[in-house]
Each structure stands twice: as C-alpha cells, then as structure tokens.
Design an enzyme around this catalytic site. Structure first.
Site, mmCIF file in Angstrom:
data_model
loop_
_atom_site.group_PDB
_atom_site.id
_atom_site.type_symbol
_atom_site.label_atom_id
_atom_site.label_comp_id
_atom_site.label_asym_id
_atom_site.label_seq_id
_atom_site.Cartn_x
_atom_site.Cartn_y
_atom_site.Cartn_z
ATOM 1 C CB CYS A 173 52.399 39.266 17.237
ATOM 2 S SG CYS A 173 51.163 38.848 16.228
ATOM 3 C CG HIS A 220 49.726 36.495 19.405
ATOM 4 N ND1 HIS A 220 50.077 37.960 19.154
ATOM 5 C CD2 HIS A 220 50.678 36.265 20.431
ATOM 6 C CE1 HIS A 220 50.621 38.458 20.044
ATOM 7 N NE2 HIS A 220 51.394 37.399 20.782
ATOM 8 C CG ASP A 234 51.859 37.626 24.102
ATOM 9 O OD1 ASP A 234 52.103 38.473 23.343
ATOM 10 O OD2 ASP A 234 50.681 37.067 24.554
#
Length: 248
Positions: free
Chosen positions: A78, A191, A209
């Site tokens: 991520c 994240h 995301d």
C-alpha cells in the site's frame, strides 16, 4: 528392450499428467463490504458528495490522481503503490526504463531505503515512506498524528485538495495518510492512501484506497480519519500521520 522402454515412458508421462495439483489456500476472499462508517464513492450518496466537492473546488487533486490510480500488486505494497501513484501524477521522470524505451514509475524502482523483498512481507512504516519519497526528489512534509490537531489536519486537507481559483493549473502537491484501518471499522491494521478530494459541506475526504481487491474508494468523515492517524504503530512506537508530497 524397446517395448520395456516404451512402457516406462508411458508410465512416466501418465504419472506426470495425472499428478494432483497443489491444494489452494483453505480460505480465500473476494473483496470486503465497506462498513457503515464510510460511504462508497460509486454509491448514490458518494456521487452526490463528489458533485458537492467538485462544485466547492475541493476536487482539485482528484483528476491527476485518478488518472494514475492503480491496485497494489502485493498485499503489503500500500505504501509503495501510494507513492508510485503520486509520483506519476506529479509527472516525475524516474530517469530509468520501465518497459522498452518507456520511463515510468513502478514499485520495483522504490528500493533506495528498504529491501523490496522485505516490504512484501511487512510493508513500510511512516518514516520509511518519507525516505522513499525524498529519494525520488520530492519535497516531503511529514506530520505525526500525535503532533497535530484536528484543525491543523483539516487546514492541510483544504490546502492540498482545494483550488485557489478556477484558473489553477495542475496541482503540484498531494496529501497521503498513514492510518489504522480498525478505527474505520475496516479489517487490517496500518494502511497508506492518497486523499483525492474534500467536501467542505459534509466535512468528508475521499480515500483513494490502493487495495482495491479489498475495499473500493470511499468517503470518510475527516474527524474519524484524524482519529485513525493517532494509534501507535507497534513497529516504531510512534503514531501514524499524514504528509504532503510536492514536486517542482
């Protein structure tokens, strides 16, 4: 003798052809349902929020980021993919080949501060992300959540997401957040994501995301996202946070 050899070859071929394949993982997943704490970007309400943000000038960074948004190629990438999206959206030339004659950023190029094989196992923390961004020539302004206030965070969101005037050219900086998913009632822990837009009327931000195999893009209440910056990262003993990435 030839007949015996032929039988042996047939036997070997048969055992190879009918060798059972390795069993798949005992559990697999196809995405996750977004919790009630957030609003899906593609929902009717999500579209209304985007129209409101666009009308209010809070989608200045959305278009260059969405042009480059991609799904992270590894579950722990991520941070790397968030940085790659921002680098390509800022039109940073990596000065090295991607494929054939083309120069373009990909995750494998981000190997100056950490072994990328280790990143596949554990991901990266806030300070390593800042190090990687600086290695690529970006100006980085990192802020730990514990060293910020809600209003300071809101001001940074406004400054990065909102166009000063209708004649503003492409943005030269983007905002990324390092947060704890559990605060948003999502599965997982730490994240990274870019922030794509801000709707002043609802006080919500659009989280782009990169783990799109898990959650799609979604709107989050700004105070809730700020709360997600505050929990301690067990690896560093510090909170998570946010940072602006600028170029040029």
């Amino acid at each position: 003798m030839l007949g015996l050899i032929f039988l042996l070859l047939i036997s070997a071929a048969s055992s190879t052809a009918f060798r059972p394949m390795s069993s798949p993982p005992s559990r697999t997943f196809y995405r996750r349902q977004l919790p009630d704490t957030v609003i899906s970007f593609s929902s009717a309400e999500g579209k209304r929020l985007f129209a409101s943000a666009l009308a209010g000038g809070g989608a200045h960074t959305f278009f260059p980021l969405i042009e480059q948004l991609q799904t992270q190629p590894e579950p722990a990438f991520c941070g790397l993919t968030t940085l790659v999206v921002c680098l390509n959206a800022l039109s940073v030339d990596p000065r090295r080949s991607w494929k054939g004659p083309w120069r373009w950023y990909e995750e494998a190029m981000l190997n100056c501060c950490v072994d990328i094989e280790e990143v596949k196992k554990t991901g990266i923390n806030f300070s390593t992300f800042a190090c990687l961004a600086k290695c690529q020539g970006l100006t980085v302004e990192p802020v730990y959540g514990s060293n910020s206030t809600l209003e300071e965070f809101r001001n940074v969101v406004r400054r990065t997401c909102t166009a000063v005037s209708e004649n503003d050219e492409q943005p030269t900086s983007f905002l990324i957040v390092s947060y704890t998913r559990k605060v948003l009632s999502q599965t997982g822990t730490g994240h990274f994501s870019p922030i794509g837009a801000y709707d002043e009327e609802s006080d919500r931000v659009l989280v782009l995301d990169t783990a799109r195999f898990k959650y799609g893009l979604h709107w989050v209440k700004l105070p809730l996202l700020f709360d997600a910056l505050l929990p301690e990262d067990p690896e560093t003993g510090k909170s998570r946070g946010y940072m602006t990435l600028s170029y040029g």
